[in-house]
Design an enzyme around this catalytic site. Structure first.
Site, short mmCIF file in Angstrom:
data_model
loop_
_atom_site.label_atom_id
_atom_site.label_comp_id
_atom_site.label_asym_id
_atom_site.label_seq_id
_atom_site.Cartn_x
_atom_site.Cartn_y
_atom_site.Cartn_z
N GLU A 24 -11.51 -0.21 -3.60
CA GLU A 24 -10.79 0.40 -2.49
C GLU A 24 -9.58 1.17 -3.00
O GLU A 24 -9.31 1.22 -4.20
CB GLU A 24 -10.36 -0.67 -1.48
CG GLU A 24 -9.35 -1.67 -2.00
CD GLU A 24 -8.97 -2.74 -0.99
OE1 GLU A 24 -9.70 -2.90 0.02
OE2 GLU A 24 -7.95 -3.43 -1.20
N ASP B 150 0.83 -1.21 0.00
CA ASP B 150 0.00 0.00 0.00
C ASP B 150 0.86 1.26 0.00
O ASP B 150 0.66 2.18 0.81
CB ASP B 150 -0.92 0.02 1.22
CG ASP B 150 -1.66 -1.29 1.45
OD1 ASP B 150 -2.01 -1.94 0.45
OD2 ASP B 150 -1.88 -1.66 2.61
#
Length: 343
Positions: free
Chosen positions: A220, A44
């Site tokens: 997301e 991420d």
């Protein structure tokens, strides 16, 4: 697929995989080459280039227990830059569970870190939170907790990111909405402060397409880049294994970003696993700019193998990667394919 766009992407990916310097679409300059992976076991990833000339890099650590930060004058230098711990999870209660997907932003003279955190009693009871530091140096000063970002529902929410357009600041994020049978949708709202939103959020996208619902029905990790009179929002879809991929939403900069009708969704993913380069599950990206100040750079994570034993969330080998990208003649981002590991 045999479209001209697919052919251009294939040619670009092949050249980059071979380590060649190539002319990016929409650019007369050669694409800079970077050694990949840039950082191992950092998922991420979020990299931003600040006005002080430094790149700042934060990411999820496989222990899910802390927020880390590196900086360097170059993207390449982030690979070996010292890493500091800015904050650790609580021992009990809120912000005591899994710590996911930090982003660092400089807003109105202060540093902010947006991140998702579970509870110590339920690591997956995830909500969004904000840290603040008023020191010019984010490695100095004190990181204070501004608390939870309150949204319309007290449900699973994560991946907060922020951007400005026309003097307004927006928050984009992913959340489960009551009454919708999926894992997460994408939302946008105006911000009244760096840690709060105002008004009703607008749902921009739900996982309805086949490639968005493999393993889990997920939209997301929104990331925004503005070019050519448009706002482009990439997002991640499906389970976090080799099915993970990037989709794309597009709106005009002169449109109403809070109106879902202003946005269009690309019918196909724009960045996917690639057998030829042995990169799987590319996703949860951010955008930055190369050292030349002109070339756009995609920041993302991927694994080097397709098969995973057990829950993908507990496989630590999502590595941070960076690669330059260009633009189609129509003015949309052309991300290509995840490049192969460096020799």
């Amino acid at each position: 697929m045999s479209s001209p766009l697919f052919s251009r992407r294939s040619a670009l990916a092949g050249a980059l995989a071979a380590g060649a310097a190539v002319a990016l679409p929409g650019s007369a300059s050669a694409a800079p080459n970077y050694s990949n992976p840039l950082a191992r076991q950092r998922a991420d990833p979020h990299i931003t280039r600040h006005s002080d000339g430094f790149y700042y890099f934060t990411a999820t650590v496989p222990e899910y227990d802390r927020i880390v930060l590196r900086r360097s004058r170059t993207l390449r230098g982030l690979a070996t830059a010292p890493e500091a711990v800015l904050w650790r999870r609580h021992g009990t209660g809120e912000m005591g569970g899994h710590i996911w997907a930090p982003e660092i932003h400089h807003i109105d003279g202060r540093w902010y870190v947006y991140f998702a955190a579970g509870r110590a009693e339920d690591f997956f009871d995830i909500r969004m939170y904000v840290l603040e530091n008023d020191d010019p140096d984010p490695f100095a000063g004190t990181w204070s907790e501004k608390g939870r970002i309150v949204t319309a529902w007290d449900t699973f929410s994560l991946d907060a990111s922020t951007f400005t357009l026309g003097g307004d600041r927006y928050l984009v994020w992913a959340q489960q909405e009551p009454g919708i049978d999926n894992n997460s949708n994408l939302y946008i709202a105006r911000m009244s402060s760096p840690w709060s939103i105002e008004g009703s959020p607008a749902r921009l996208s739900s996982p309805t397409l086949e490639w968005e619902t493999r393993g889990y029905a997920v939209n997301e990790a929104p990331a925004v880049i503005q070019r050519n009179g448009r706002v482009f929002m990439t997002y991640s879809a499906s389970a976090t294994d080799s099915n993970y991929c990037l989709g794309l939403l597009t709106a005009r900069t002169d449109g109403d970003l809070l109106d879902p009708a202003s946005w269009t969704k690309s019918p196909e993913p724009v960045f996917t696993s690639n057998d030829a380069t042995s990169q799987y599950g590319p996703g949860h990206n951010s955008f930055t700019v190369a050292e030349d100040g002109r070339t756009d750079v995609l920041v993302y994570h991927a694994r080097q193998y397709e098969e995973i034993e057990g829950d993908p969330l507990f496989d630590p080998n999502r590595h941070t990667r960076v690669q330059a990208f260009g633009w189609t003649p129509e003015g949309t981002p052309e991300l290509g394919f995840p490049v192969a590991d460096s020799p």
